[in-house]
Design an enzyme around this catalytic site. Structure first.
Site, PDB file in Angstrom:
ATOM      1  N   GLY A 142       1.251   7.407   2.889  1.00  0.00           N
ATOM      2  CA  GLY A 142       1.363   6.531   4.048  1.00  0.00           C
ATOM      3  C   GLY A 142       0.024   6.564   4.737  1.00  0.00           C
ATOM      4  O   GLY A 142      -0.927   5.902   4.329  1.00  0.00           O
ATOM      5  N   SER A 143      -0.047   7.413   5.744  1.00  0.00           N
ATOM      6  CA  SER A 143      -1.308   7.583   6.440  1.00  0.00           C
ATOM      7  C   SER A 143      -2.390   8.123   5.486  1.00  0.00           C
ATOM      8  O   SER A 143      -3.561   7.795   5.610  1.00  0.00           O
ATOM      9  CB  SER A 143      -1.136   8.547   7.611  1.00  0.00           C
ATOM     10  OG  SER A 143      -0.210   8.003   8.532  1.00  0.00           O
ATOM     11  N   GLY A 199      21.977  -1.543  33.129  1.00  0.00           N
ATOM     12  CA  GLY A 199      23.154  -1.649  32.266  1.00  0.00           C
ATOM     13  C   GLY A 199      23.137  -2.898  31.413  1.00  0.00           C
ATOM     14  O   GLY A 199      23.420  -2.859  30.213  1.00  0.00           O
ATOM     15  N   LEU A 209       0.836  -1.193   0.000  1.00  0.00           N
ATOM     16  CA  LEU A 209       0.000   0.000   0.000  1.00  0.00           C
ATOM     17  C   LEU A 209       0.881   1.258   0.000  1.00  0.00           C
ATOM     18  O   LEU A 209       0.725   2.138  -0.843  1.00  0.00           O
ATOM     19  CB  LEU A 209      -0.910  -0.018   1.247  1.00  0.00           C
ATOM     20  CG  LEU A 209      -1.580   1.295   1.670  1.00  0.00           C
ATOM     21  CD1 LEU A 209      -2.559   1.756   0.587  1.00  0.00           C
ATOM     22  CD2 LEU A 209      -2.332   1.112   2.985  1.00  0.00           C
ATOM     23  N   GLU A 244       1.033  -0.514   9.806  1.00  0.00           N
ATOM     24  CA  GLU A 244      -0.404  -0.794   9.647  1.00  0.00           C
ATOM     25  C   GLU A 244      -1.260   0.324  10.222  1.00  0.00           C
ATOM     26  O   GLU A 244      -2.286   0.107  10.845  1.00  0.00           O
ATOM     27  CB  GLU A 244      -0.775  -2.152  10.252  1.00  0.00           C
ATOM     28  CG  GLU A 244      -0.129  -3.256   9.426  1.00  0.00           C
ATOM     29  CD  GLU A 244      -0.878  -4.569   9.519  1.00  0.00           C
ATOM     30  OE1 GLU A 244      -0.186  -5.574   9.630  1.00  0.00           O
ATOM     31  OE2 GLU A 244      -2.111  -4.585   9.469  1.00  0.00           O
ATOM     32  N   ARG A 284      -5.330  -5.656  12.169  1.00  0.00           N
ATOM     33  CA  ARG A 284      -4.899  -4.826  13.297  1.00  0.00           C
ATOM     34  C   ARG A 284      -4.898  -5.573  14.626  1.00  0.00           C
ATOM     35  O   ARG A 284      -3.954  -5.417  15.413  1.00  0.00           O
ATOM     36  CB  ARG A 284      -5.711  -3.533  13.358  1.00  0.00           C
ATOM     37  CG  ARG A 284      -5.171  -2.544  12.346  1.00  0.00           C
ATOM     38  CD  ARG A 284      -5.942  -1.273  12.214  1.00  0.00           C
ATOM     39  NE  ARG A 284      -5.291  -0.436  11.196  1.00  0.00           N
ATOM     40  CZ  ARG A 284      -5.910   0.500  10.495  1.00  0.00           C
ATOM     41  NH1 ARG A 284      -7.191   0.751  10.695  1.00  0.00           N
ATOM     42  NH2 ARG A 284      -5.236   1.196   9.600  1.00  0.00           N
ATOM     43  N   GLN A 318      10.695  -2.273  46.526  1.00  0.00           N
ATOM     44  CA  GLN A 318       9.408  -1.791  46.004  1.00  0.00           C
ATOM     45  C   GLN A 318       9.572  -0.994  44.715  1.00  0.00           C
ATOM     46  O   GLN A 318       8.730  -1.065  43.828  1.00  0.00           O
ATOM     47  CB  GLN A 318       8.708  -0.931  47.054  1.00  0.00           C
ATOM     48  CG  GLN A 318       7.995  -1.770  48.094  1.00  0.00           C
ATOM     49  CD  GLN A 318       6.971  -0.962  48.866  1.00  0.00           C
ATOM     50  OE1 GLN A 318       7.005   0.266  48.860  1.00  0.00           O
ATOM     51  NE2 GLN A 318       6.081  -1.651  49.528  1.00  0.00           N
TER      52      GLN A 318
END
Lengths: 259, 396, 384
Positions: free
Chosen positions: C130-131, C340, C124, C363, C242, C278
């Site tokens: 794109g959008s 790290g 597409l 998508e 989706r 915690q």
């Protein structure tokens, strides 16, 4: 080609430990799995079936729980399954086991080819394959790493030796045991899993296979386990100290006498 | 069968806790035995109220034990030479025979054997049965098995030992099956039980996590395959006298249903790590083929062979012939270097007889350090190149 | 949490889990590093009958639906979103044919896709589209018995690896949104070639390239559905796919949580495993809360898509936004927990964090999803 594959349900050996104080097996969290070598035996059988036609029957001697392992084998491409299970088999060593398996396979109409894993990871004896072949009156080969060809009744194989390998030829019916190098076992397929769910389990008792009760289980076993204990370890544990360079220097000095 | 007297039983559960095979479960306060029972007797020994008993029934294949006498060693001859394990078996067999006050014999099959039989005498055999025939040029389970079976039937030795090699572990089970004899695979210790002279055969099970001692109380011969490099050979004594008996088997007994077309000695696989005095082995910690090269470099610098843990072999960094451990080879070199190997029992069992063990691992708690003579805690990627450089520098 | 899966669904999860644990996880780091297409893994997936999971039985598939795909994709995503994307792109390529294709077209292509003999891809996106799909510049013109395609598609997943491409092109610019049509292009078609392989932040095991059409002539019967229905087909395709992208987010989130908790239990600081602090527990708890909430929405959506077929755009977009935003947050948190070590390639969480970003983009970006949701809300409330 009628192929039988012998499979065994075993505890995952890498998790099995003996508690040195109580001398009992630490079995918490130890899972039952299909003996890893048997997965390769099954894969080879399914490939041979796919290439040359025939059926693959998986057979196991063991407690009723071993049904799960047989169903797993169906999901990986086996066609039929049989569980040989009876309290009378308790305490069987490889001698009694091969007798029992041979009677069961004969009861199920015999085989053109029997494939076994090289050994089971719980006992590591590697004796069931050769013993079963002898009882079936079949020639056999152990530690096969490659099926070179199957032409009619003639099968060519490569058998691992300590210093290389032998290229060998035998006629069916025969038996061979496989090493892991022979193939990469497949992961069960969705359709295989669905078949495994529905597949009928053939259950065979000592009476069903027409076995002589004197040759079964402990009674039919020449060997007896008289003691189990944890392996001894050497206990030196001398850790060198300092930076990597310092440790390397110390070691090099200590090794001078040997090198 | 294991019988439990429920009237005597107090339901304490000691038997359940002591069963190494998970064969006893307590149900409604009573022990119930399942199919996993191997009748090892551990529960009987531990029952405080003597509520348990094992009833052993007479076996059909029981033999007249007294009629069987002598210790035999199957001498393995391949590619023009006797295998080292044969001499180790003669060393162990000599001790057993002396304890029992019987003779030690070797059985030797092969083609163009020359003076090999004398060599076996020099290493401890009293008698050597020799079958020298082209039919034995290649190993086949049929020919070797048939003729060995015939000889055992004829001479009735009480103990038969063979190496736990590719050949031994292939043919001996067949012979044991035919004879109805008990066979213990891959033994690491052999001894004679004082009370009745039975052979105590000790071997690892569950991948080496457990040792089990096995006897064959009612059958003969007592057969065992023995792991190479565990027993100690005797020094050769060329003045020893022994009887060499030539055996001429029937041709039909030397026929094989399996045809050996070609015997390939794999040059590249001749990493013969079992014969090297120095083995440098690498494991998972090397993290790839590139890392494993550091192990090969150190092996070169030391003039040693390359070994590997199963993890390294399974990952494809090095071939199976290099694998040390339960599912690989047993080695007993003067020096064993374990780099990036955690030291799982499956590996340790294959190298713990090394004289000096050096372990390099970043985890100070790694079990490999428990067997190490010298332990280096640190990064293998840093230490290996430094050690290689240091040794090369000293060599000048 | 128990989502009351059927026996069949449990089997799908089992098979996908085994492939993930035994094949995908051990190979993911290397395939990512080498940017190598996971052909052997895709073949394993095919051999395990999962390639045709969503394809009807009459076309050689398993006959499953959106939820079945979600379950499989969640497992694969737990292992590697790059590999899972290479797999999922096949479905995206096949859906337009499934949704709008003629029976002949389905018979011709779907069985080969279902068996894994051929790979599929969906095309597409373009440089200027794109959008905003109205920016599409690729054209298809009818010339006798053939359509002739011209133009360039950009960032096409599985490009160069796939054999079957479903491509949207403008057939009548004057008709606006009704002027686009979908076609099937085969890798062997003349006038069809690929651009260079893109270098990406994440999902490096998947292949991303341009599709270049230069007077690419394809037979007339390669048109998917009627002329001018391209956009509708695409919208319906995305409704199906989706929840699948959302499922990749779920799997990725689960994988990151697994790594973070395992590490927190092992890592000792101040003489205690860090999970006993915690500050760490709260991060892990928030990860778990967001993950489970997302899973509940994705599963519910997928079941709705299977039941209702149409009118599911809003919930499809909602679950895509929620699960992929969650994946970005949870993977970032996992890197923080491993600190790290998490930043180093030795541990898998840095890759997870790199992979997560694409889920918020492809998508339909999560901003576009929110547009869809907003427009649907506007419509809904307009009716009242």
């Amino acid at each position: 080609m009628k192929i039988f594959v012998c499979v065994k349900q075993v505890p995952d050996a890498k998790d099995v430990r003996l508690d040195p104080k109580t001398n009992t097996l630490a079995r918490e969290g130890v899972q039952s799995i299909m003996n890893p070598y048997d997965r390769h035996a099954l894969e080879e059988a399914v490939r041979l079936k796919e290439q040359h036609g025939g059926t693959v029957t998986v057979i196991s001697m063991g407690p009723p729980q071993a049904e799960a392992t047989l169903r797993e084998a169906i999901s990986c491409g086996a066609d039929e399954m049989a569980l040989v299970s009876d309290r009378a088999f308790a305490g069987a060593d490889t001698w009694a086991t091969t007798y029992t398996l041979s009677m069961a396979i004969k009861k199920l109409g015999g085989a053109d080819l029997i494939i076994c894993g090289k050994q089971a990871i719980d006992g590591d004896t590697a004796q069931v394959g050769p013993g079963l072949a002898e009882r079936m009156g079949m020639p056999y080969l152990t530690c096969v790493r490659k099926v070179v060809s199957v032409a009619g009744q003639v099968i060519r194989l490569e058998r691992m030796m300590d210093d290389g390998y032998d290229l060998v030829e035998a006629e069916l019916p025969m038996l061979f045991t496989v090493v892991k190098e022979i193939n990469e076992p497949r992961i069960p397929s969705l359709k295989g899993k669905m078949k495994a769910k529905k597949q009928e389990l053939v259950m065979l008792s000592a009476a069903d296979i027409g076995a002589d009760p004197d040759l079964l289980g402990l009674k039919g076993s020449p060997t007896q386990v008289v003691n189990v204990f944890p392996p001894e370890m050497r206990g030196e544990r001398c850790l060198l100290e300092g930076t990597a360079d310092e440790q390397v220097a110390q070691l090099a000095t200590k090794l001078e006498a040997i090198l | 069968m294991l019988k439990i007297d429920l009237d005597t039983c107090i339901g304490c559960g000691v038997c359940e806790a002591n069963c190494a095979f998970a064969a006893i479960t307590m149900e409604d306060g009573q022990p119930v035995v399942n199919e996993k029972c191997t009748l090892c007797g551990s529960c009987v020994d531990n029952c405080e109220v003597d509520a348990m008993v094992i009833e052993r029934e007479t076996k059909v294949n029981q033999v007249d034990l007294v009629a069987w006498s002598g210790v035999w060693v199957f001498a393995e001859y391949r590619n023009g030479r006797i295998t080292p394990v044969t001499m180790e078996l003669l060393g162990a067999g000599r001790g057993l025979a002396d304890t029992r006050g019987v003779k030690l014999a070797a059985v030797l099959f092969g083609s163009e054997l020359g003076d090999t039989a004398k060599d076996l005498v020099a290493h401890g055999a009293d008698t050597v049965y020799v079958a020298d025939d082209p039919a034995f040029a290649h190993f086949t389970d049929d020919a070797y098995g048939n003729v060995l079976t015939d000889l055992i039937r004829e001479h009735q030795p009480e103990i038969v030992l063979a190496g736990a090699t590719a050949i031994g572990r292939s043919v001996i089970p067949r012979v044991a099956t035919i004879l109805g004899a008990g066979l213990t695979a891959d033994c690491t210790d052999l001894a004679i039980r004082k009370e009745d002279g039975a052979l105590l055969q000790t071997r690892p099970a569950f991948g080496g996590n457990i040792m089990a001692t096995i006897v064959c109380p009612d059958t003969r011969p007592q057969m065992a395959t023995v792991r190479p490099l565990v027993m100690t050979p005797r020094a050769a004594d060329d003045t020893r006298q022994g009887e060499i008996i030539t055996v001429t088997p029937l041709a039909m007994r030397m026929q094989s249903r399996v045809k050996v077309i070609e015997s390939v000695i794999a040059e590249s696989e001749q990493a013969n790590i079992t014969e090297s005095e120095i083995v440098v082995a690498g494991g998972r910690g090397l993290d790839g083929e590139k890392g494993f090269q550091l192990v090969k470099d150190l092996a070169d610098a030391m003039g040693g062979a390359v070994g590997a843990s199963r993890a390294a072999v399974d990952s494809g960094w090095v071939g199976y012939p290099h694998q040390v451990g339960q599912t690989g080879k047993t080695v007993a070199p003067k020096l064993y270097v374990a780099a990036g190997i955690s030291g799982a029992i499956q590996h340790v069992i294959g190298m713990q007889s090394a004289e000096t063990i050096v372990a390099i691992n970043k985890d100070p708690h790694a079990p490999i350090f428990d067997v190490a003579t010298y332990g280096l805690v640190g990064d293998v990627f840093e230490i290996l190149p430094k050690l290689t450089a240091k040794l090369n520098e000293r060599k000048g | 949490m128990d989502y009351f899966l059927s026996e069949e669904q449990e089997m799908i999860v089992d098979v996908a889990r085994q492939i993930t644990d035994e094949m995908i996880i051990p190979q993911r780091a290397e395939l990512d590093e080498k940017e190598e297409f996971p052909d052997a893994i895709l073949q394993t997936i095919a051999q395990a009958d999962l390639f045709g999971l969503y394809i009807p039985e009459e076309y050689g598939g398993f006959g499953g639906g959106c939820f079945d795909m979600v379950l499989a994709l969640e497992q694969f995503g737990r292992g590697c979103v790059g590999i899972a994307t290479a797999f999922a792109a096949n479905a995206l390529g096949a859906y337009p044919m499934l949704i709008a294709g003629s029976d002949e077209l389905k018979q011709k292509y779907l069985p080969e896709i279902a068996s894994g003999k051929k790979y599929a891809a969906f095309a597409l996106t373009e440089a200027n589209a794109g959008s905003d799909a109205s920016g599409i510049q690729t054209t298809a013109e009818l010339d006798g018995d053939h359509w002739v395609l011209n133009g360039t598609k950009q960032w096409i997943t599985n490009a160069g690896e796939a054999n079957i491409y479903t491509v949207i092109a403008i057939t009548d610019r004057a008709k606006g949104p009704r002027g686009a049509t979908m076609f099937v292009v085969e890798d062997t078609d003349e006038g069809f070639s690929y651009g260079a392989k893109e270098k990406k932040l994440g999902i490096r095991a998947s292949s991303t390239r341009e599709l270049i059409f230069k007077d690419c002539r394809i037979p007339k019967d390669r048109m998917i559905g009627r002329q001018g229905t391209g956009f509708i087909t695409i919208m319906r395709t995305l409704d199906q796919s989706r929840p699948g992208i959302a499922a990749l987010g779920l799997g990725l989130g689960q994988g990151a949580l697994d790594e973070a908790v395992t590490y927190a239990k092992q890592r000792v600081q101040f003489d205690k495993p860090i999970i006993s602090f915690q500050a760490v527990q709260h991060i892990l708890a928030d990860m778990a809360i967001q993950l489970e909430a997302s899973r509940a929405l994705v599963y519910a959506t997928a079941r709705n898509v299977d039941t209702h077929k149409t009118g599911v755009s809003k919930i499809a977009s909602m679950c895509k936004v929620m699960a992929t935003d969650m994946a970005m947050k949870v993977t970032t948190d996992a890197v923080q927990v491993l600190a790290g070590y998490g930043y180093m390639r030795e541990y898998p969480v840095e890759k997870m964090m790199r992979d997560a970003k694409i889920l918020q983009i492809y998508e339909g970006t999560n901003q576009i999803q929110r547009n869809v949701i907003g427009q649907e809300l506007n419509k809904e409330y307009g009716k009242k």
